[in-house]
Motif scaffolding. Structure first.
Motif, PDB file in Angstrom:
ATOM      1  N   LEU A 189      28.900  39.815  42.667  1.00 45.17           N
ATOM      2  CA  LEU A 189      29.780  40.625  42.155  1.00 45.17           C
ATOM      3  C   LEU A 189      30.521  41.537  43.239  1.00 45.17           C
ATOM      4  N   ASP A 190      30.378  41.240  44.361  1.00 46.93           N
ATOM      5  CA  ASP A 190      30.975  42.249  45.608  1.00 46.93           C
ATOM      6  C   ASP A 190      32.432  42.382  45.207  1.00 46.93           C
ATOM      7  N   ASN A 191      33.174  41.438  45.095  1.00 45.75           N
ATOM      8  CA  ASN A 191      34.540  41.597  45.046  1.00 45.75           C
ATOM      9  C   ASN A 191      34.840  42.355  43.622  1.00 45.75           C
ATOM     10  N   PHE A 192      34.299  42.279  42.612  1.00 46.49           N
ATOM     11  CA  PHE A 192      34.613  43.219  41.377  1.00 46.49           C
ATOM     12  C   PHE A 192      34.247  44.581  41.641  1.00 46.49           C
ATOM     13  N   ILE A 193      33.147  44.777  42.577  1.00 41.15           N
ATOM     14  CA  ILE A 193      32.595  46.363  42.676  1.00 41.15           C
ATOM     15  C   ILE A 193      33.614  46.851  43.576  1.00 41.15           C
ATOM     16  N   ARG A 194      34.109  46.058  44.448  1.00 43.69           N
ATOM     17  CA  ARG A 194      34.975  46.567  45.505  1.00 43.69           C
ATOM     18  C   ARG A 194      36.342  46.912  44.617  1.00 43.69           C
ATOM     19  N   LEU A 195      36.803  46.001  43.531  1.00 47.87           N
ATOM     20  CA  LEU A 195      37.707  46.386  42.811  1.00 47.87           C
ATOM     21  C   LEU A 195      37.701  47.493  42.245  1.00 47.87           C
ATOM     22  N   PHE A 196      36.538  47.712  41.383  1.00 44.39           N
ATOM     23  CA  PHE A 196      36.503  49.009  40.694  1.00 44.39           C
ATOM     24  C   PHE A 196      36.328  50.179  41.267  1.00 44.39           C
ATOM     25  N   GLU A 197      35.767  50.162  42.567  1.00 42.61           N
ATOM     26  CA  GLU A 197      35.886  51.346  43.299  1.00 42.61           C
ATOM     27  C   GLU A 197      37.217  51.755  44.135  1.00 42.61           C
ATOM     28  N   SER A 198      38.036  50.650  44.042  1.00 44.96           N
ATOM     29  CA  SER A 198      39.259  51.057  44.923  1.00 44.96           C
ATOM     30  C   SER A 198      40.233  51.772  43.885  1.00 44.96           C
ATOM     31  N   ASP A 199      40.946  52.748  44.804  1.00 51.79           N
ATOM     32  CA  ASP A 199      42.011  53.813  44.048  1.00 51.79           C
ATOM     33  C   ASP A 199      43.176  52.660  43.494  1.00 51.79           C
ATOM     34  N   ASN A 200      43.337  51.558  44.324  1.00 54.91           N
ATOM     35  CA  ASN A 200      44.401  50.675  43.638  1.00 54.91           C
ATOM     36  C   ASN A 200      44.126  50.348  42.316  1.00 54.91           C
ATOM     37  N   PHE A 201      42.863  50.022  41.801  1.00 52.95           N
ATOM     38  CA  PHE A 201      42.856  49.399  40.644  1.00 52.95           C
ATOM     39  C   PHE A 201      43.119  50.537  39.360  1.00 52.95           C
ATOM     40  N   TYR A 202      43.015  51.717  39.692  1.00 52.32           N
ATOM     41  CA  TYR A 202      43.467  52.628  38.556  1.00 52.32           C
ATOM     42  C   TYR A 202      45.136  52.684  38.693  1.00 52.32           C
TER      43      TYR A 202
END
Lengths: 308, 315
Positions: free
Chosen positions: B71-84
């Motif tokens: 799930l590395d890619n998803f973890i990176r997504l949810f942790e990034s500011d861009n996601f918000y």
């Protein structure tokens, strides 16, 4: 039918008494609709004028909101076509993708919709679900890109035609239409010795001209206006369709390129005129076609929304 | 009734084994083959290809051969500011488009429906459909020339009134309004078709009866017209809500620029830039898959509610 009811219904109503309030309402209503039409047409009018205004006048008119040309000219159009062959090339690509693409899409849509319109076909509901699922779950831009790339279609015209060949939404519209054709008609044809294929070609398709016309228009418009698939799949500029080229011109990286080998380069028109003429070339064909099919596509939209 | 009789008639052959029933319709099945091959190759394989979202993409190993990364890619997504940022932009742009844009075609249809002059009515309709047939590439250009701070019509009007020019397309304060208004401008006529159809389906004798009873235009609107098209309105609204994660990729893609990324960057444009431009296939596919799953849930539940609403209001 509804129209005729309305036509006979309205005068009867008017005879009773036209209220003052109703008359005021009618005036306001017409005014609003004229405004809507004006707001819709204004940006196009501006483009039409700019595209045929001589360069000297454009400079003079710089501070006017909109100005009709005093001496209309087609020099900007000539300018676009007199550069390298990029614009003509792109027009050819767009015409090919639109004609071939629309034809192939219509064929595969009709071929799919016809069997799926037969409620008695064993397994028809299951097969329908296979198609339906692709409507509610999208594979996503990146996986689709990688898969299409692996088919070695990149940098061929097929990348513009095949990946979006069948629209399940259009197929459902067509299926609904096929279902409205009385089964008795096909039954009679079959008794007379028609095969399934012959029934489709000789009986069903001739009766389906309205739906074929509107779905054909939907596909043709999609093809004519599509620009993003070429952004994804076409790196060779010689294969760019008109809209993709237009986008480049608008990002004004291409204007200088259009000039290369241009005999009229020293009389280069302002970029607004080049853009206006390019817009005209890329929109006029579709704008000339749709009013004639209006009756059909209005029905198509209705059918599509009633039955999902 | 006729239909059930016919099905019964066909079912006479039901005792025969499945194969003979299938072979009886072999041409119909053959017709389905191209369509089925198409959806498998161009729809289902990409769906399967979403496994790249759980992988670390290696060019030479492709989708199927690259190593897994959980799930590395998803973890990176949810942790990034861009996601918000991209979630907020997608939802806000869609929300504004529904809030302001949804009632417009209804009002337009009501107005067109009140026109008695057939020629005027047809002309207005044809003009109103026009922008639907124009590509976003062209409309982006129309918008930028109309809104240009130097020679755009809007800013010239402002100048005549003594106001300072505004760079609408390059200012984060105005860009979302540009998106919403240009979307309304493009699609209001087309979206009105469905309401016009619903309005044409209202029995005219209801209006005649109301007229005889002395009802005013407004009363007829409130007590006959609106209740008659409420089912259509509800279904169209649910369909719009179901597609809330589609904020309009082609529109934003053709209109936005780096100056307005903070308010305009939506999920789809982000996927494009990260995936296609920066070739981070695994991560961008994860963003896309996240969107597809949520969108699927939204569409299915909204369709389900629409089905319920449809039955309750129609019967």
């Amino acid at each position: 039918m509804v129209d005729s009811i309305k036509r006979t219904g309205r005068p009867a109503r008017n005879k009773i008494r036209t209220r003052r309030g109703d008359r005021i309402f009618a005036v306001i209503n017409y005014t609003i609709l004229v405004l809507v039409a004006f707001v819709t047409l204004f940006p196009f009018l501006d483009v039409v004028f700019t595209s045929i205004t001589p360069t000297e006048e454009i400079v003079l008119n710089a501070k006017k909101i909109i100005a009709a040309p005093q001496h209309p000219t087609f020099s900007h159009y000539r300018y676009i076509f007199s550069g390298n062959r990029q614009m003509i090339n792109s027009m050819i690509i767009t015409v090919i993708r639109t004609s071939v693409g629309t034809l192939l899409s219509l064929v595969i849509t009709a071929l799919t919709a016809y069997p799926l319109s037969k409620r008695y076909l064993p397994g028809v509901n299951g097969i329908m679900k296979v198609f339906f699922f692709t409507m509610i779950f999208y594979g996503g831009m990146i996986p689709t890109f990688l898969v299409v790339k692996s088919y070695r279609m990149v940098d061929t015209i097929w990348a513009l035609i095949i990946p979006e060949m069948l629209s399940v939404y259009n197929m459902i519209i067509m299926r609904t239409f096929f279902r409205s054709i009385p089964d008795e008609l096909e039954e009679a044809a079959r008794i007379d010795g028609c095969s399934d294929v012959k029934t489709l070609v000789k009986i069903v398709l001739p009766l389906s001209m309205p739906v074929l016309a509107s779905i054909g228009l939907f596909y043709a418009v999609w093809h004519w206006n599509a620009f993003f698939d070429a952004v994804l799949y076409i790196t060779d500029r010689n294969l760019w369709p008109l809209q993709t080229l237009l986008r480049e011109i608008l990002l004004s990286t291409s204007i200088s390129e259009l000039q290369q080998g241009n005999l009229l380069a020293d009389s280069m028109p302002p970029s607004s005129a080049v853009i206006a003429a390019s817009i005209m070339i890329s929109t006029v064909p579709i704008v000339c076609v749709y009013p004639f099919l209006q009756k059909h596509f209005v029905k198509g939209v209705m059918v599509g929304s009633v039955k999902g | 009734m006729v239909k059930t009789a016919k099905i019964a008639q066909r079912n006479v052959g039901k005792k025969s084994p499945l194969w003979s029933r299938v072979s009886k319709y072999k041409f119909l099945y053959l017709m389905l083959v191209p369509g089925l091959i198409y959806v498998v190759l161009f729809k289902y394989l990409p769906i399967a290809g979403n496994m790249i979202a759980f992988k670390e993409y290696k060019i030479f190993q492709g989708i199927w051969g690259s190593p897994w990364c959980g799930l590395d890619n998803f973890i990176r997504l949810f942790e990034s500011d861009n996601f918000y940022v991209i979630m907020r932009n997608t939802l806000l742009i869609s929300f504004y488009k529904i809030l302001i844009g949804f009632p417009v075609p209804i009002v337009l249809a009501l107005l067109i429906n009140e026109v008695n002059n057939t020629a005027f009515k047809r002309t207005v309709q044809t003009i109103a459909y026009l922008p639907h047939f124009i590509s976003w590439v062209v409309i982006a250009s129309l918008a930028s020339s109309l809104l240009s701070p130097t020679d755009g019509a809007i800013n010239m009007l402002r100048a005549d009134l003594g106001l300072d020019p505004i760079f609408f397309m390059g200012d984060s304060r105005y860009f979302r309004s540009v998106l919403v208004l240009s979307d309304i401008w493009k699609e209001m006529g087309w979206s009105a078709i469905i309401y016009l159809a619903a309005l044409a389906g209202i029995p005219q004798d209801m209006y005649e009866a109301a007229t005889i009873d002395g009802a005013s235009k407004l009363q007829k609107l409130v007590f006959i017209t609106l209740p008659s098209i409420v089912p259509t309105i509800i279904i169209m609204l649910l369909l719009r809500v179901g597609g809330i994660l589609n904020a309009g990729f082609e529109q934003v893609f053709t209109m936005y620029n780096t100056a307005v990324y903070d308010v305009a960057d939506i999920i789809d444009t982000y996927v494009y830039r990260i995936g296609i431009v920066q070739t981070q296939y695994g991560f961008s596919a994860a963003v896309g898959l996240f969107k597809s799953v949520i969108a699927c849930i939204m569409v299915v539940s909204c369709n389900w509610i629409a089905g319920k609403a449809d039955q309750e209001t129609l019967f």
